[in-house]
Write an enzyme that holds these catalytic residues in place. Sequence first.
Site, short mmCIF file in Angstrom:
data_model
loop_
_atom_site.label_atom_id
_atom_site.label_comp_id
_atom_site.label_asym_id
_atom_site.label_seq_id
_atom_site.Cartn_x
_atom_site.Cartn_y
_atom_site.Cartn_z
N GLY A 22 0.81 -1.22 0.00
CA GLY A 22 0.00 0.00 0.00
C GLY A 22 0.84 1.26 0.00
CG ASP A 23 5.08 3.16 1.71
OD1 ASP A 23 4.73 4.31 2.05
OD2 ASP A 23 6.25 2.87 1.40
CB THR A 24 4.87 0.53 -3.25
OG1 THR A 24 5.93 0.19 -2.35
CG2 THR A 24 5.41 0.67 -4.65
#
Length: 133
Positions: A22-24
């Site tokens: 999700g961060d990416t």
Amino acid sequence: MLFTNKDINPREYSPLALAYIGDTVYDLFIRTKVIAKGNRHVTQMHKESVSFVKAHSQSVSAYALENELTEDEMRVLKWGRNAKSNTTPKNADVTEYRMATGFETLVGYLYLSGENERLSYLLDLAYKAVINE
């Protein structure tokens, strides 16, 4: 989105694994928004991107989305928020960091679920929430 794999069941992954992807996904979303504003020096674009992907801004986004989330999405956000991480926040307090992790978990979950329209809708709301902060 571009790289989803129908063989991946996001329910089989830990909240921190979902936050990892999700961060990416969120970083790519933000960088795409930033670059769409026109060609500028990379340092300027990077500084603007960082202002959106830092824990404080992700926490703002998570709180802004709460009333928009389905029960299942809220469960995923809370699951990520409550996950025990071995890292400590560098530039945020623990509450912001945990809420940001919940936000990233939700983004990863929706991405791996192939819920592209829903993900795009929520990411647009998250982006606007940070702009209006």
